[in-house]
Design an enzyme around this catalytic site. Structure first.
Site, PDB file in Angstrom:
ATOM      1  N   GLU A  83       0.887  -1.138  -0.027  1.00 54.57           N
ATOM      2  CA  GLU A  83      -0.006   0.017  -0.184  1.00 54.57           C
ATOM      3  C   GLU A  83       0.975   1.397   0.063  1.00 54.57           C
ATOM      4  O   GLU A  83       1.358   1.567   1.016  1.00 54.57           O
ATOM      5  CB  GLU A  83      -0.895  -0.104   1.359  1.00 54.57           C
ATOM      6  CG  GLU A  83      -1.780  -1.178   1.446  1.00 54.57           C
ATOM      7  CD  GLU A  83      -3.034  -0.930   0.456  1.00 54.57           C
ATOM      8  OE1 GLU A  83      -3.096  -0.122  -0.465  1.00 54.57           O
ATOM      9  OE2 GLU A  83      -3.921  -2.022   0.399  1.00 54.57           O
TER      10      GLU A  83
ATOM     11  N   CYS B   5      -2.201   9.120   3.166  1.00 50.79           N
ATOM     12  CA  CYS B   5      -2.196   8.426   1.934  1.00 50.79           C
ATOM     13  C   CYS B   5      -3.190   8.950   0.971  1.00 50.79           C
ATOM     14  O   CYS B   5      -2.800   9.359  -0.262  1.00 50.79           O
ATOM     15  CB  CYS B   5      -2.056   6.970   1.819  1.00 50.79           C
ATOM     16  SG  CYS B   5      -3.464   6.159   2.630  1.00 50.79           S
TER      17      CYS B   5
HETATM   18  P1  NAD Z   1       8.316   5.042   4.503  1.00 47.26           P
HETATM   19  O1  NAD Z   1       8.330   4.254   3.320  1.00 47.26           O
HETATM   20  O2  NAD Z   1       9.464   6.161   4.568  1.00 47.26           O
HETATM   21  O3  NAD Z   1       8.339   3.645   5.650  1.00 47.26           O
HETATM   22  C1  NAD Z   1       7.495   3.041   5.911  1.00 47.26           C
HETATM   23  C2  NAD Z   1       8.045   1.806   6.888  1.00 47.26           C
HETATM   24  O4  NAD Z   1       8.955   1.257   5.873  1.00 47.26           O
HETATM   25  C3  NAD Z   1       8.571   2.350   8.103  1.00 47.26           C
HETATM   26  O5  NAD Z   1       8.181   1.562   9.078  1.00 47.26           O
HETATM   27  C4  NAD Z   1      10.043   2.438   7.860  1.00 47.26           C
HETATM   28  O6  NAD Z   1      10.975   2.086   8.850  1.00 47.26           O
HETATM   29  C5  NAD Z   1      10.305   1.019   6.819  1.00 47.26           C
HETATM   30  N1  NAD Z   1      11.301   0.954   6.029  1.00 47.26           N
HETATM   31  C6  NAD Z   1      11.999   2.110   5.272  1.00 47.26           C
HETATM   32  N2  NAD Z   1      13.103   1.492   4.671  1.00 47.26           N
HETATM   33  C7  NAD Z   1      12.884   0.371   4.576  1.00 47.26           C
HETATM   34  C8  NAD Z   1      13.424  -0.895   3.882  1.00 47.26           C
HETATM   35  N3  NAD Z   1      14.494  -0.584   2.922  1.00 47.26           N
HETATM   36  N4  NAD Z   1      13.210  -2.069   3.951  1.00 47.26           N
HETATM   37  C9  NAD Z   1      11.974  -2.374   4.622  1.00 47.26           C
HETATM   38  N5  NAD Z   1      11.380  -1.333   5.366  1.00 47.26           N
HETATM   39  C10 NAD Z   1      11.785  -0.051   5.389  1.00 47.26           C
HETATM   40  O7  NAD Z   1       7.089   5.721   4.659  1.00 47.26           O
HETATM   41  P2  NAD Z   1       6.507   6.730   5.587  1.00 47.26           P
HETATM   42  O8  NAD Z   1       7.280   7.883   5.238  1.00 47.26           O
HETATM   43  O9  NAD Z   1       6.552   6.330   7.190  1.00 47.26           O
HETATM   44  O10 NAD Z   1       4.970   7.031   5.343  1.00 47.26           O
HETATM   45  C11 NAD Z   1       4.668   7.910   4.164  1.00 47.26           C
HETATM   46  C12 NAD Z   1       4.203   7.140   3.006  1.00 47.26           C
HETATM   47  O11 NAD Z   1       3.237   5.909   3.099  1.00 47.26           O
HETATM   48  C13 NAD Z   1       3.624   7.892   2.187  1.00 47.26           C
HETATM   49  O12 NAD Z   1       4.053   7.986   0.739  1.00 47.26           O
HETATM   50  C14 NAD Z   1       2.221   7.624   2.212  1.00 47.26           C
HETATM   51  O13 NAD Z   1       1.266   7.769   0.995  1.00 47.26           O
HETATM   52  C15 NAD Z   1       2.380   6.220   2.265  1.00 47.26           C
HETATM   53  N6  NAD Z   1       1.050   5.557   2.769  1.00 47.26           N
HETATM   54  C16 NAD Z   1       0.365   4.736   2.105  1.00 47.26           C
HETATM   55  C17 NAD Z   1      -1.016   4.325   2.370  1.00 47.26           C
HETATM   56  C18 NAD Z   1      -1.777   3.363   1.563  1.00 47.26           C
HETATM   57  O14 NAD Z   1      -2.670   2.727   2.195  1.00 47.26           O
HETATM   58  N7  NAD Z   1      -1.485   3.290   0.263  1.00 47.26           N
HETATM   59  C19 NAD Z   1      -1.277   4.541   4.015  1.00 47.26           C
HETATM   60  C20 NAD Z   1      -0.493   5.459   4.629  1.00 47.26           C
HETATM   61  C21 NAD Z   1       0.688   5.841   4.066  1.00 47.26           C
END
Ligand code: NAD
Length: 496
Positions: A252, A288
């Protein structure tokens, strides 16, 4: 999870095989309204501990998958009751570590519990095996658990986007290792531990940290499914990490959701104007599925902007999340604040007009925290970064369009396709909606206001793979296993 004597500072540890595991180093989580105040500490899980958590989940899976669906539902319902009983405590912690106002934090728990209840109500029929008698014999279709799920959640809705994974994964007979975001790890860890208290050791494990731990979770061969919510850029790393062992995945991801106002939209409808303002600025725009670009038919554009500013100035009150007058809190972290500021400044340099919205209730607090005054950005080019990129914060561009064909093209040329909304006369709006590339399109509403957990939610194109919520959001944690029993041993088209 322990609460220290002063009842203020929360200390979270990794939770592995039913126990808190001490860590050598802890990271402070600051309060975004006052970055000098530490809300709590969370550990950086080591690679060895992450492996331990995965192995605990793999060990527990052997017996957990044998439990009946009724047993699992009973445990999950008890967990729901415990979360409900602790709601106020959780909401306060969430609000302090995240910065979202109390009503918004309550809203997050409300959606989380609604989903968990739905999953409990639907799990039995969703996972019921199907037996079909037919001309070739008999086929059994069963929904088997996949195994160990690595659940990785973001900071914006840390509880909702963790429970959206935990509930269906466990009900379907999987075990889980959850990693919340380091930007909002405390309340999610608390909720996960409450749930874990109702389940056998090893069924839910919680680890902490960022990419280093994430890489272990997404590459370890014992993990068979990844359930990830976060940015599109991170998802690309995850896909690579998982490719060695070809894991099942639900992703997502980011969005750049458009709200389209047709000629037939009534700009004098104050409730509708309030709805779009909320759909742009709830949780300070850090959702999101928030409406991130607004297109308005040129014939109503000027009046729309005027009414929008009035509605925004009425609804947006920027202040302390614990003040019941506040509707918009700070941005969760400095990094995100700078991303949003950068996009607004860039738009300004390109000649856009930036209009501040709402009232600041407490100027001192505003200056001390990661606050940003919400802004409306007018006069952008359709391809300016603030229009085509996900800003994920309290700013929104409004642009005019001339005809439906043009606005449908602008909508669909995005690399994203999470949600969208069309506003105006219902049949006109549905007709445009049918032509949009998105996972969900809402009519005369947008963002969380139009979400329905009974139906599948997810993105098209670079907004994701797979669906959460709905019956599909339960079955996504299963392997469809077909058992064929032929009626005869004759082989009709193969020579004797
Ligand atoms: P992010 O991608 O920076 O981090 C998300 C998670 O991934 C965190 O727990 C982070 O520690 C982890 N992570 C980071 N690097 C990783 C790696 N290499 N391997 C595995 N895990 C890793 O996102 P964010 O800044 O926490 O959230 C914001 C983003 O999330 C926005 O783009 C938003 O649109 C999206 N989002 C999407 C939805 C949806 O349902 N489509 C819902 C909420 C947020």
């Amino acid at each position: 999870m322990t609460i220290q004597a002063d009842q203020e500072t929360i200390i979270v540890e990794a939770f592995i095989n039913g126990q808190n595991v001490k860590s050598l180093s802890q990271v402070a989580k600051e309060n975004p309204t006052n970055p000098t105040e530490i809300v709590g500490y969370f550990p950086v899980t080591t690679k060895e501990q992450a492996v331990e958590a995965i192995e605990a989940a793999a060990g527990a899976f052997k017996t957990w998958k044998q439990t009946s669906i009724d047993e699992r539902i009973t445990m999950m319902r008890k967990a729901i009751e415990k979360i409900r009983a602790a709601e106020n405590e959780i909401v306060h912690l969430l609000s302090r570590e995240h910065g979202k106002p109390l009503y918004d934090a309550h809203g997050e728990i409300y959606v989380s519990l609604m989903w968990m209840e739905f999953a409990c109500n639907e799990a039995k029929s969703a996972l019921q095996e199907e037996i079909k008698e037919h001309e070739n014999g008999k086929t059994i279709l069963s929904y088997d658990p996949i195994g160990v799920v690595a659940a990785i959640s973001p900071w914006n809705y840390p509880i909702a986007l963790s429970t959206i994974k935990i509930a269906p994964a466990l009900l379907a007979g999987n075990t889980i290792v959850l990693k919340p975001s380091p930007y909002a790890p405390l309340a999610a860890a608390k909720v996960a531990e409450i749930i874990a208290s109702e389940f056998p050791a090893g069924v839910i494990n919680v680890v902490h940290g960022d990419a280093d731990v994430g890489v272990e979770l997404t590459s370890n061969p014992l993990v068979t499914k990844i359930a990830f919510t976060g940015g599109t850029a991170t998802a690309k790393h995850i896909i690579k990490a998982a490719s060695e062992t070809i894991k099942d995945m639900t992703l997502e991801l980011g969005g750049n959701d458009a709200a389209i106002f047709l000629e037939s939209f009534d700009v004098h409808d104050e409730r509708a104007m309030r709805r779009i303002v909320i759909s742009n600025f709830l949780t300070a725009g850090q959702i999101c599925m928030i409406a991130k670009r607004v297109y308005v038919h040129r014939s109503i554009y000027d009046e729309f902007v005027e009414k929008y500013i009035e509605a925004a100035n009425r609804w947006i009150r920027i202040g302390d999340p614990f003040d019941s007058n506040t509707t918009v809190g700070p941005v969760n972290n400095l990094k995100q604040k700078n991303v949003v500021l950068g996009l607004v400044e860039d738009a300004q340099k390109r000649g856009a007009e930036v209009i501040p919205l709402g009232q600041i209730l407490d100027q001192k607090l505003f200056e001390q925290g990661y606050y940003l005054q919400p802004t409306l950005v007018l006069g952008c080019d359709v391809h300016d970064p603030i229009v085509v990129e996900e800003q994920f914060g309290p700013t929104v561009p409004i642009l005019p369009f001339d005809n439906e064909e043009q606005v449908i093209h602008l909508h669909n040329e995005s690399i994203y396709g999470l949600t969208s909304s069309v506003w105006g006369k219902e049949e006109d709006a549905i007709s445009v909606a049918r032509q949009l590339e998105a996972g969900t399109t809402m009519i005369n509403t947008a963002a969380v206001q139009g979400l329905d957990v009974r139906f599948p939610f997810g993105g098209v194109k670079q907004s994701g793979i797979g669906r959460e919520y709905g019956v599909e959001g339960i079955r996504t944690y299963t392997e469809k296993h077909v058992i064929n029993v032929p009626k005869t041993l004759d082989l009709p088209y193969i020579p004797e």
